[in-house]
Design a protein around this motif. Structure first.
Motif, PDB file in Angstrom:
ATOM      1  N   ASP B 206       0.827  -1.204   0.000  1.00  0.00           N
ATOM      2  CA  ASP B 206       0.000   0.000   0.000  1.00  0.00           C
ATOM      3  C   ASP B 206       0.869   1.265   0.000  1.00  0.00           C
ATOM      4  O   ASP B 206       2.042   1.229   0.389  1.00  0.00           O
ATOM      5  CB  ASP B 206      -0.939  -0.009   1.217  1.00  0.00           C
ATOM      6  CG  ASP B 206      -2.294   0.609   0.902  1.00  0.00           C
ATOM      7  OD1 ASP B 206      -2.404   1.349  -0.088  1.00  0.00           O
ATOM      8  OD2 ASP B 206      -3.252   0.343   1.662  1.00  0.00           O
ATOM      9  N   LEU B 208       1.341   4.829   1.596  1.00  0.00           N
ATOM     10  CA  LEU B 208       0.968   5.576   2.791  1.00  0.00           C
ATOM     11  C   LEU B 208       0.947   7.080   2.536  1.00  0.00           C
ATOM     12  O   LEU B 208       1.761   7.599   1.768  1.00  0.00           O
ATOM     13  CB  LEU B 208       1.956   5.285   3.919  1.00  0.00           C
ATOM     14  CG  LEU B 208       2.033   3.836   4.394  1.00  0.00           C
ATOM     15  CD1 LEU B 208       3.131   3.695   5.451  1.00  0.00           C
ATOM     16  CD2 LEU B 208       0.687   3.382   4.956  1.00  0.00           C
ATOM     17  N   GLY B 219       3.426   0.630   2.809  1.00  0.00           N
ATOM     18  CA  GLY B 219       2.346   0.379   3.741  1.00  0.00           C
ATOM     19  C   GLY B 219       1.739  -1.017   3.711  1.00  0.00           C
ATOM     20  O   GLY B 219       1.590  -1.640   2.654  1.00  0.00           O
ATOM     21  N   ASP B 223      -3.678   0.108   4.971  1.00  0.00           N
ATOM     22  CA  ASP B 223      -3.248   1.295   5.722  1.00  0.00           C
ATOM     23  C   ASP B 223      -3.052   2.513   4.821  1.00  0.00           C
ATOM     24  O   ASP B 223      -2.808   3.614   5.327  1.00  0.00           O
ATOM     25  CB  ASP B 223      -1.935   1.019   6.471  1.00  0.00           C
ATOM     26  CG  ASP B 223      -2.142   0.094   7.656  1.00  0.00           C
ATOM     27  OD1 ASP B 223      -3.310  -0.169   7.993  1.00  0.00           O
ATOM     28  OD2 ASP B 223      -1.136  -0.370   8.229  1.00  0.00           O
ATOM     29  N   SER B 250       9.516  -1.508   5.503  1.00  0.00           N
ATOM     30  CA  SER B 250       8.812  -0.715   6.508  1.00  0.00           C
ATOM     31  C   SER B 250       9.661  -0.492   7.744  1.00  0.00           C
ATOM     32  O   SER B 250       9.492  -1.155   8.765  1.00  0.00           O
ATOM     33  CB  SER B 250       7.507  -1.440   6.875  1.00  0.00           C
ATOM     34  OG  SER B 250       6.839  -0.778   7.917  1.00  0.00           O
ATOM     35  N   ASP B 253       7.717   0.691  10.986  1.00  0.00           N
ATOM     36  CA  ASP B 253       6.569  -0.031  11.519  1.00  0.00           C
ATOM     37  C   ASP B 253       6.790  -1.549  11.510  1.00  0.00           C
ATOM     38  O   ASP B 253       7.231  -2.139  12.498  1.00  0.00           O
ATOM     39  CB  ASP B 253       5.324   0.376  10.708  1.00  0.00           C
ATOM     40  CG  ASP B 253       4.010  -0.054  11.351  1.00  0.00           C
ATOM     41  OD1 ASP B 253       4.046  -0.904  12.253  1.00  0.00           O
ATOM     42  OD2 ASP B 253       2.950   0.438  10.933  1.00  0.00           O
ATOM     43  N   TRP B 254       6.563  -2.205  10.375  1.00  0.00           N
ATOM     44  CA  TRP B 254       6.501  -3.657  10.363  1.00  0.00           C
ATOM     45  C   TRP B 254       7.842  -4.312  10.571  1.00  0.00           C
ATOM     46  O   TRP B 254       7.913  -5.415  11.129  1.00  0.00           O
ATOM     47  CB  TRP B 254       5.791  -4.139   9.097  1.00  0.00           C
ATOM     48  CG  TRP B 254       4.416  -3.569   9.064  1.00  0.00           C
ATOM     49  CD1 TRP B 254       4.016  -2.443   8.396  1.00  0.00           C
ATOM     50  CD2 TRP B 254       3.288  -3.999   9.823  1.00  0.00           C
ATOM     51  NE1 TRP B 254       2.700  -2.155   8.682  1.00  0.00           N
ATOM     52  CE2 TRP B 254       2.221  -3.101   9.546  1.00  0.00           C
ATOM     53  CE3 TRP B 254       3.059  -5.055  10.703  1.00  0.00           C
ATOM     54  CZ2 TRP B 254       0.956  -3.238  10.124  1.00  0.00           C
ATOM     55  CZ3 TRP B 254       1.802  -5.192  11.262  1.00  0.00           C
ATOM     56  CH2 TRP B 254       0.767  -4.291  10.980  1.00  0.00           C
ATOM     57  N   ARG B 269      -4.985  -9.081   6.340  1.00  0.00           N
ATOM     58  CA  ARG B 269      -5.260  -7.966   5.427  1.00  0.00           C
ATOM     59  C   ARG B 269      -5.321  -8.399   3.961  1.00  0.00           C
ATOM     60  O   ARG B 269      -6.059  -7.834   3.164  1.00  0.00           O
ATOM     61  CB  ARG B 269      -4.198  -6.879   5.593  1.00  0.00           C
ATOM     62  CG  ARG B 269      -4.115  -6.274   6.983  1.00  0.00           C
ATOM     63  CD  ARG B 269      -5.307  -5.375   7.291  1.00  0.00           C
ATOM     64  NE  ARG B 269      -5.096  -4.686   8.562  1.00  0.00           N
ATOM     65  CZ  ARG B 269      -4.430  -3.536   8.685  1.00  0.00           C
ATOM     66  NH1 ARG B 269      -3.946  -2.932   7.621  1.00  0.00           N
ATOM     67  NH2 ARG B 269      -4.261  -2.991   9.885  1.00  0.00           N
TER      68      ARG B 269
END
Lengths: 282, 282
Positions: B206, B208, B219, B223, B250, B253-254, B269
């Motif tokens: 995705d 962001l 993303g 998200d 990421s 985050d991830w 997801r």
């Protein structure tokens, strides 16, 4: 001495200067033009700003930017159109032949880029009569694809040229920027296809490697990977006689320096690429 | 229960896991496939890695990536070709039908993107015989235009599809990635034009808003702003029966989370967008 008669500085390049400081600083450096941003013009007052620019003898290649129209409710959308009409009036008052349209990307929560693009085209259509009345063209600027979601959903030269053709060259044209288009294999052929009559102004900005920030790490001419000589040669060849304009967003570098230094370096770096048109030997 | 039979995780998504950990973690989560990166495979040993993957019963949609060929001296360029041949061999050994070609951008000091693109095409031509011999296709992946200078000078779906056609579908194909192509008004029509026979694997990632880093802020599905349902519907419609693969870079985050958590969320997801092909009502 360098011929700067076609050369303007886009005032966002000296972010911390007021309009008055920018007008003064550019004129002192021998720069012939200033590309104006609405926020600074509003801060100065449109009429007063117009007078400053006129008194300094600067030309204005464009006013930046149109108000975003990425608004899905009708009232908000119509308010954005009214704001764009006000900006067209302001552009006329400062002698700018175009208002650079950076129309926004997706609306809040929206995931349909095709719908966003349709909305933008609809906005342009609604603005055409006012553009015609003011004599200020809508300047369609292809923005880098990395801005598709949140700055502008117009992301290729070819798309913008198609729009200019469908909306009409009388009231619209292309604002080309090396930073946004350099990667595009069809940028050069697109400039040729557009022809000088459809190129309103040509922005100079380099692509840095690495690029440390998506928004505000654009490079001073010569510091990146873009071949400006190739663009100047092409523009000369196709008969482009319009303005050249440096436009930097540079939070790690040029925005931190004194404006006079930024201007001096901009003049030095751009001078080789902004002079009179060289006739191509045939 | 979700049908994950077409679904793979690209192992860069769990950056801190070894190949062994990734194989184990994905298999335990019911994921059917793993897209392998060369660095992790080398660390495990190609033969041993191939055995791990086989023993776990995972399919391999691709090996990432080809070695960069943005090298202007002939000896260096030839060494890069040899390294690509080694990677084609490795892909064959792990059962990957393609090697994802991310060929680099400009060479050091180079400002000629057209020359870089020519060099890349030349490299692909030189690699075709080895691709054919190993039965591993060269997977041409259009990378986002913001990577043109320093990751890959192949930046549009249309350009890659042209190359597949000129190089031959027998030995090449498209690796499509939503993150890299979502902005492109001709991405959907390009997928349709390519047809399922030319799409080797389909990456999910995705976009962001805001994107905080040019390289490593991609993303998790859902998200960002990409309409994955629209892509699944289109791929179903054109008859695509191949793999879907999540691939995240990421660093904010991830990559900071435990791999098992990343895998669980990825499965949750992605599940709505990776199932069996739905027949379109006619």
């Amino acid at each position: 001495m360098a011929d700067l008669s076609r050369f303007a500085i886009n005032q966002i390049t000296t972010r911390d200067w007021t309009l008055e400081q920018a007008v003064d600083g550019y004129a002192r450096a021998g720069v012939a033009g200033i590309a104006v941003w609405m926020e600074y013009l509003d801060a100065a007052g449109v009429t007063q700003g117009a007078r400053m620019i006129r008194d300094a003898g600067l030309f204005v290649p464009c006013l930046c930017t149109g108000a975003w129209v990425n608004i899905s409710d009708k009232a908000g959308f119509n308010a954005a159109l009214d704001e764009n009409r006000r900006r067209l009036d302001a552009a006329a008052e400062i002698g700018a032949p175009c208002l650079v349209m950076v129309p926004g990307g997706l609306a809040t929560g929206e995931k349909n880029l095709a719908a966003a693009r349709s909305r933008v085209i609809g906005a342009f259509e609604e603005l055409l009569p006012h553009a015609r009345a003011t004599g200020v063209k809508l300047g369609l600027e292809p923005l880098h694809p990395m801005y598709a979601a949140d700055r502008s959903c117009l992301n290729s030269f070819a798309h913008c040229l198609d729009l200019v053709r469908s909306l009409g060259s009388a009231d619209t044209g292309i604002v080309a920027d090396t930073y946004h288009c350099w990667w595009d294999a069809s940028f050069m052929s697109g400039l040729r296809e557009a022809g000088p009559e459809n190129i309103l102004t040509f922005h100079l900005c380099d692509w840095l490697v690495p690029t440390r920030d998506v928004y505000h790490d654009r490079g001073m001419i010569g510091d990146g990977v873009i071949d400006f000589a190739a663009y100047k040669a092409l523009l000369d060849e196709i008969g482009y006689d319009g303005p050249f304009e440096i436009e930097l967003f540079s939070k790690f570098d040029w925005w931190l320096r004194d404006g006079h230094e930024t201007v001096a370096v901009a003049v030095e770096r751009c001078a080789p690429f902004v002079g009179a048109r060289q006739k191509v030997a045939s």
